[in-house]
Write a protein that holds these residues in place. Structure first.
Motif, PDB file in Angstrom:
ATOM      1  N   GLY A   1       0.696   0.070 -13.463  1.00 29.49           N
ATOM      2  CA  GLY A   1       2.016   0.853 -12.601  1.00 29.49           C
ATOM      3  C   GLY A   1       1.224   0.388 -11.015  1.00 29.49           C
ATOM      4  N   LEU A   2       0.094   0.844 -10.930  1.00 25.77           N
ATOM      5  CA  LEU A   2      -0.409   0.512  -9.536  1.00 25.77           C
ATOM      6  C   LEU A   2      -0.206  -0.880  -9.194  1.00 25.77           C
ATOM      7  CD1 LEU A   2      -1.774   2.636  -7.401  1.00 25.77           C
ATOM      8  CD2 LEU A   2      -3.987   1.450  -8.182  1.00 25.77           C
ATOM      9  N   PRO A  18      11.993   1.689 -16.719  1.00 25.55           N
ATOM     10  CA  PRO A  18      12.755   0.577 -16.266  1.00 25.55           C
ATOM     11  C   PRO A  18      12.435  -0.045 -15.254  1.00 25.55           C
ATOM     12  CG  PRO A  18      14.125   2.486 -16.701  1.00 25.55           C
ATOM     13  CD  PRO A  18      12.742   3.109 -16.920  1.00 25.55           C
ATOM     14  N   LEU A  19      11.812   0.784 -14.130  1.00 28.82           N
ATOM     15  CA  LEU A  19      11.276  -0.050 -12.893  1.00 28.82           C
ATOM     16  C   LEU A  19       9.684  -0.574 -12.996  1.00 28.82           C
ATOM     17  CD1 LEU A  19      12.017   3.425 -10.720  1.00 28.82           C
ATOM     18  CD2 LEU A  19      13.296   1.156 -11.123  1.00 28.82           C
ATOM     19  N   LEU A  20       8.813  -0.188 -13.999  1.00 22.85           N
ATOM     20  CA  LEU A  20       7.622  -0.593 -14.108  1.00 22.85           C
ATOM     21  C   LEU A  20       7.418  -1.288 -15.596  1.00 22.85           C
ATOM     22  CD1 LEU A  20       5.548   2.257 -12.330  1.00 22.85           C
ATOM     23  CD2 LEU A  20       6.203  -0.096 -11.310  1.00 22.85           C
ATOM     24  N   PRO A  21       7.798  -2.364 -15.809  1.00 19.32           N
ATOM     25  CA  PRO A  21       7.724  -3.087 -17.122  1.00 19.32           C
ATOM     26  C   PRO A  21       6.092  -2.888 -17.880  1.00 19.32           C
ATOM     27  CG  PRO A  21       8.947  -4.526 -15.605  1.00 19.32           C
ATOM     28  CD  PRO A  21       8.186  -3.342 -14.821  1.00 19.32           C
ATOM     29  N   GLN A  50      -5.389   2.002 -18.382  1.00 14.91           N
ATOM     30  CA  GLN A  50      -4.756   0.690 -18.326  1.00 14.91           C
ATOM     31  C   GLN A  50      -3.214   0.718 -17.845  1.00 14.91           C
ATOM     32  OE1 GLN A  50      -6.196   1.889 -21.279  1.00 14.91           O
ATOM     33  NE2 GLN A  50      -7.842   0.563 -21.427  1.00 14.91           N
ATOM     34  N   SER A  51      -2.472   1.571 -18.351  1.00 17.68           N
ATOM     35  CA  SER A  51      -1.011   1.826 -17.784  1.00 17.68           C
ATOM     36  C   SER A  51      -1.110   2.110 -16.589  1.00 17.68           C
ATOM     37  CB  SER A  51      -0.319   2.944 -18.761  1.00 17.68           C
ATOM     38  OG  SER A  51       1.140   3.126 -18.378  1.00 17.68           O
ATOM     39  N   PHE A  52      -2.118   3.097 -15.976  1.00 18.65           N
ATOM     40  CA  PHE A  52      -2.091   3.546 -14.497  1.00 18.65           C
ATOM     41  C   PHE A  52      -2.363   2.368 -13.727  1.00 18.65           C
ATOM     42  CE2 PHE A  52      -4.495   4.826 -10.907  1.00 18.65           C
ATOM     43  CZ  PHE A  52      -3.703   5.921 -10.178  1.00 18.65           C
ATOM     44  N   PHE A  63       0.629  -0.913   0.057  1.00 20.85           N
ATOM     45  CA  PHE A  63       0.139  -0.189  -0.012  1.00 20.85           C
ATOM     46  C   PHE A  63       0.844   1.241   0.004  1.00 20.85           C
ATOM     47  CE2 PHE A  63      -3.499  -2.747   1.471  1.00 20.85           C
ATOM     48  CZ  PHE A  63      -4.384  -2.348   0.707  1.00 20.85           C
ATOM     49  N   PHE A  64       2.036   1.225   0.757  1.00 25.14           N
ATOM     50  CA  PHE A  64       2.988   2.190   0.687  1.00 25.14           C
ATOM     51  C   PHE A  64       3.393   2.521  -0.766  1.00 25.14           C
ATOM     52  CE2 PHE A  64       7.504   3.754   0.840  1.00 25.14           C
ATOM     53  CZ  PHE A  64       7.067   5.160   1.215  1.00 25.14           C
ATOM     54  N   LEU A  65       3.882   1.688  -1.348  1.00 23.35           N
ATOM     55  CA  LEU A  65       4.380   1.859  -2.710  1.00 23.35           C
ATOM     56  C   LEU A  65       3.191   2.332  -3.649  1.00 23.35           C
ATOM     57  CD1 LEU A  65       7.144  -0.718  -2.940  1.00 23.35           C
ATOM     58  CD2 LEU A  65       7.501   1.561  -2.518  1.00 23.35           C
ATOM     59  N   ALA A  66       2.081   1.710  -3.678  1.00 19.82           N
ATOM     60  CA  ALA A  66       0.825   2.005  -4.376  1.00 19.82           C
ATOM     61  C   ALA A  66       0.493   3.382  -4.211  1.00 19.82           C
ATOM     62  CB  ALA A  66      -0.054   1.141  -4.243  1.00 19.82           C
ATOM     63  N   ALA A  67       0.587   4.103  -2.992  1.00 22.12           N
ATOM     64  CA  ALA A  67       0.178   5.134  -2.603  1.00 22.12           C
ATOM     65  C   ALA A  67       1.305   6.254  -3.243  1.00 22.12           C
ATOM     66  CB  ALA A  67      -0.007   5.564  -1.099  1.00 22.12           C
ATOM     67  N   THR A  68       2.572   5.897  -3.144  1.00 27.66           N
ATOM     68  CA  THR A  68       3.550   6.655  -3.416  1.00 27.66           C
ATOM     69  C   THR A  68       3.702   6.739  -4.981  1.00 27.66           C
ATOM     70  OG1 THR A  68       5.071   6.020  -1.818  1.00 27.66           O
ATOM     71  CG2 THR A  68       6.324   6.896  -3.654  1.00 27.66           C
TER      72      THR A  68
END
Length: 111
Positions: free
Chosen positions: A80-81, A64-67, A75-77, A37-42
């Motif tokens: 990434g979430l 590079p961090l979110l393939p 869809q992309s959001f 949840f912390f990383l999703a909120a970030t």
């Protein structure tokens, strides 16, 4: 740190759910949920920041961090979430058991 605690102190504790001295362990499920949840909120805050301040946007650093993440569709959001939440679980599933192993090493004579 725990040397000053006596058995009478342990018997008179007001909260029996507190860990006993020498049994410090991380609950992996709680760690995974909280990191996820912390990383999703970030991630959400970063997307909002990039939308509000496009001159300072860092979406190119996310590739590079979110393939599969591209700027910016629903869809992309959501991808990434989901990936951000999964990274939290990845860290928890690796770090939690490793920490618990070494925290319990006192009982196995490894300290």
């Amino acid at each position: 740190m725990y040397d000053a605690i006596t058995n009478s102190d342990l018997n008179n504790r007001s909260d029996p759910s507190l860990p006993m001295p020498g049994s410090l362990r991380i609950p992996v499920v709680a760690l995974g949920a909280s990191l996820g949840f912390f990383l999703a909120a970030t991630f959400v805050l970063c997307v909002l920041f990039d939308l509000w301040f496009p001159a300072l946007a860092m979406q190119s650093a996310w590739a590079p961090l979110l393939p599969g993440f591209t700027w910016l569709s629903w869809q992309s959001f959501l991808l990434g979430l989901t990936e951000s939440y999964a990274y939290g679980w990845y860290v928890a599933l690796l770090f939690g058991p490793i920490f618990n192993f070494f925290a319990g090493s006192k009982n196995r004579g490894l300290r």
